[in-house]
Scaffold this active site. Structure first.
Site, PDB file in Angstrom:
ATOM      1  CG  ASP A  34     -16.846  -9.608  -1.189  1.00 40.27           C
ATOM      2  OD1 ASP A  34     -16.556  -8.542  -0.597  1.00 40.27           O
ATOM      3  OD2 ASP A  34     -16.634  -9.796  -2.399  1.00 40.27           O
ATOM      4  CB  VAL A  35     -15.080  -7.387   3.820  1.00 35.48           C
ATOM      5  CG1 VAL A  35     -14.146  -8.258   4.636  1.00 35.48           C
ATOM      6  CG2 VAL A  35     -14.373  -6.725   2.656  1.00 35.48           C
TER       7      VAL A  35
ATOM      8  CE1 TYR B 297      -4.910   1.206   0.099  1.00 40.61           C
ATOM      9  CE2 TYR B 297      -2.947   2.541  -0.223  1.00 40.61           C
ATOM     10  CZ  TYR B 297      -3.584   1.463   0.356  1.00 40.61           C
ATOM     11  OH  TYR B 297      -2.891   0.641   1.198  1.00 40.61           O
TER      12      TYR B 297
ATOM     13  CG  ASN C 224       7.121   1.781  -0.119  1.00 48.10           C
ATOM     14  OD1 ASN C 224       6.764   2.746   0.542  1.00 48.10           O
ATOM     15  ND2 ASN C 224       6.993   1.741  -1.419  1.00 48.10           N
TER      16      ASN C 224
ATOM     17  CB  ALA D 158     -10.313  -8.272   3.254  1.00 42.93           C
TER      18      ALA D 158
ATOM     19  NE  ARG E 233       7.122   6.134  -2.352  1.00 44.06           N
ATOM     20  CZ  ARG E 233       7.322   7.355  -2.867  1.00 44.06           C
ATOM     21  NH1 ARG E 233       8.317   8.103  -2.441  1.00 44.06           N
ATOM     22  NH2 ARG E 233       6.507   7.824  -3.794  1.00 44.06           N
TER      23      ARG E 233
ATOM     24  CE  LYS F 208      -6.404  -0.229   3.397  1.00 41.80           C
ATOM     25  NZ  LYS F 208      -6.393  -1.452   4.200  1.00 41.80           N
TER      26      LYS F 208
ATOM     27  N   GLY G  61      -6.432 -12.463  -4.050  1.00 42.02           N
ATOM     28  CA  GLY G  61      -5.576 -13.380  -3.304  1.00 42.02           C
ATOM     29  C   GLY G  61      -5.476 -14.712  -4.037  1.00 42.02           C
TER      30      GLY G  61
HETATM   31  N1  UDP Z   1       8.611   2.951  -9.213  1.00 48.77           N
HETATM   32  C1  UDP Z   1       9.428   3.011 -10.347  1.00 48.77           C
HETATM   33  N2  UDP Z   1       9.297   2.020 -11.292  1.00 48.77           N
HETATM   34  C2  UDP Z   1       8.408   1.003 -11.183  1.00 48.77           C
HETATM   35  C3  UDP Z   1       7.577   0.943 -10.021  1.00 48.77           C
HETATM   36  C4  UDP Z   1       7.712   1.937  -9.074  1.00 48.77           C
HETATM   37  O1  UDP Z   1      10.250   3.926 -10.501  1.00 48.77           O
HETATM   38  O2  UDP Z   1       8.332   0.149 -12.087  1.00 48.77           O
HETATM   39  C5  UDP Z   1       8.777   3.965  -8.167  1.00 48.77           C
HETATM   40  C6  UDP Z   1       7.488   4.664  -7.788  1.00 48.77           C
HETATM   41  O3  UDP Z   1       7.252   5.768  -8.623  1.00 48.77           O
HETATM   42  C7  UDP Z   1       7.780   5.051  -6.328  1.00 48.77           C
HETATM   43  C8  UDP Z   1       8.677   3.911  -5.820  1.00 48.77           C
HETATM   44  O4  UDP Z   1       9.220   3.306  -7.008  1.00 48.77           O
HETATM   45  O5  UDP Z   1       8.495   6.251  -6.272  1.00 48.77           O
HETATM   46  C9  UDP Z   1       7.936   2.851  -5.026  1.00 48.77           C
HETATM   47  O6  UDP Z   1       6.808   2.468  -5.776  1.00 48.77           O
HETATM   48  P1  UDP Z   1       5.872   1.241  -5.365  1.00 48.77           P
HETATM   49  O7  UDP Z   1       4.780   1.144  -6.406  1.00 48.77           O
HETATM   50  O8  UDP Z   1       6.718   0.025  -5.152  1.00 48.77           O
HETATM   51  O9  UDP Z   1       5.285   1.639  -3.957  1.00 48.77           O
HETATM   52  P2  UDP Z   1       4.468   2.965  -3.480  1.00 48.77           P
HETATM   53  O10 UDP Z   1       5.492   3.844  -2.816  1.00 48.77           O
HETATM   54  O11 UDP Z   1       3.818   3.587  -4.682  1.00 48.77           O
HETATM   55  O12 UDP Z   1       3.478   2.417  -2.514  1.00 48.77           O
END
Ligand code: UDP
Length: 333
Positions: free
Chosen positions: A51-52, A141, A170, A74, A219, A145, A36
């Protein structure tokens, strides 16, 4: 309410903190400032650097301070990093959440809003994705979560905590002077805008052979302001002893090519793009079913257009071409 915002120096936490302050809440931010930015902390908030992962820090932050609720942002949140360093992810996202929950119980703080993720669903069988979809995370990840969600559910049952987990899709855009500044930057919209700022020659399209209308991944993009609104509603809505899990997205999907086209219109820059291999672990299509959050919280997006999200992100990027550390004027000085 008096509220502790963990991760409040990050992109999402700092913007939710601003909205909480605008609504009259007293906000204390707890952040280790590893990812951050001190500059992202709103002026009216007190900052505790802690720190958590350290139980002493979480107990010291919460104990005797009279908090009525916690918003827990965090976390570590990069899929690729989580594959290479799972230990980091379990320690921060799982052990960190456990430390926080134990400190909440010890301090008698009984209200929690948690930032979860659609990564818990992995490759879904059905899109749009409902909360009833089986969670099958594909990386540490998402798994970390999901484990945190399980912890929260058990603490709600045992200790009467009122909790809401919001599973983000997203997130994009900016809110006034606050926006997205990651190092390293991996997200699509900031990467596109960096090309428009002249910080790269072209943006890569990761995969053009997906089973989607234009072959690129789809997305569900949600404006940071709409996402933040949902947190305020969740805070009010949380009920003692209950753990509510809600997907947080608009219910509309946009392909990588569509996002680039909108960014070209918004910025007036040609933004050259080149096709590159798929990014490992990326599902073809992730779109939220947003009926449950609309019904439970009365939430609806106020800025569902991609143009608005990209225009707001573009304004932030132009004002902070080098991120928070240097403003536009400082950069040109
Ligand atoms: N993506 C891309 N070029 C980039 C970054 C991301 O084509 O430079 C694509 C990525 O493969 C995914 C979408 O864009 O299909 C969204 O990616 P981002 O990393 O923004 O979010 P995510 O869905 O991975 O959380």
């Amino acid at each position: 309410m008096k509220l502790l915002v963990t991760g409040g120096a990050g992109y999402i936490g700092s913007i939710v903190a601003r909205l909480l302050i605008e609504q009259g809440h007293e906000v204390v931010i707890f952040d280790n400032l590893e990812r951050g930015h001190r500059e992202a902390v709103p002026e009216q908030a007190r900052l505790i650097v802690g720190d958590v992962r350290n139980p002493e820090d979480t107990h010291a932050a919460l104990g005797g301070a009279g908090f009525e609720g916690v918003l827990h942002f965090a976390a570590l949140a990069l899929v690729g990093e989580s594959v290479d360093h799972p230990g980091r992810y379990y320690r921060t996202n799982v052990a960190g959440t456990l430390n926080l929950l134990e400190a909440m119980v010890a301090a008698g703080v009984a209200r929690l809003v948690f930032s979860s993720t659609c990564a818990v669903y992995g490759q879904p069988d059905e899109v749009p994705i409902a909360e009833t979809a089986p969670p099958r995370p594909q990386n540490a990840y998402g798994a970390s979560k999901l484990a945190a969600d399980h912890l929260i559910g058990d603490f709600c049952t045992a200790h009467g905590i009122a909790a809401v987990s919001l599973r983000y899709f997203n997130v994009a855009g900016a809110h006034g002077e606050a926006g997205e500044d990651h190092e390293p930057e991996t997200h699509l919209i900031p990467n596109i805008l960096n090309v428009a700022l002249g910080k790269g020659d072209s943006v890569r399209i990761f995969g053009s052979d997906y089973p989607t209308p234009d072959g690129t991944a789809v997305r569900d993009y949600i404006h940071i302001g709409d996402l933040a609104d949902a947190h305020l509603l969740a805070l009010r809505h949380a009920r003692a002893g209950e753990h509510l899990i809600l997907n947080l997205g608009n219910g509309n999907g946009f392909s990588v090519r569509e996002v680039i086209d909108v960014a070209r219109r918004v910025t007036g820059h040609p933004i050259p793009a080149r096709e590159a291999p798929r990014r490992p672990g990326d599902p073809p299509r992730l779109v939220a079913a947003s009926q449950r959050i609309r019904a439970e919280l009365g939430w609806s997006p106020r800025r569902p257009e991609l143009e608005t999200m990209i225009a707001d992100a573009w304004a932030f990027a132009q004002a902070h071409p080098h991120g928070y550390s240097r403003s536009a004027s400082a950069a040109s000085a």
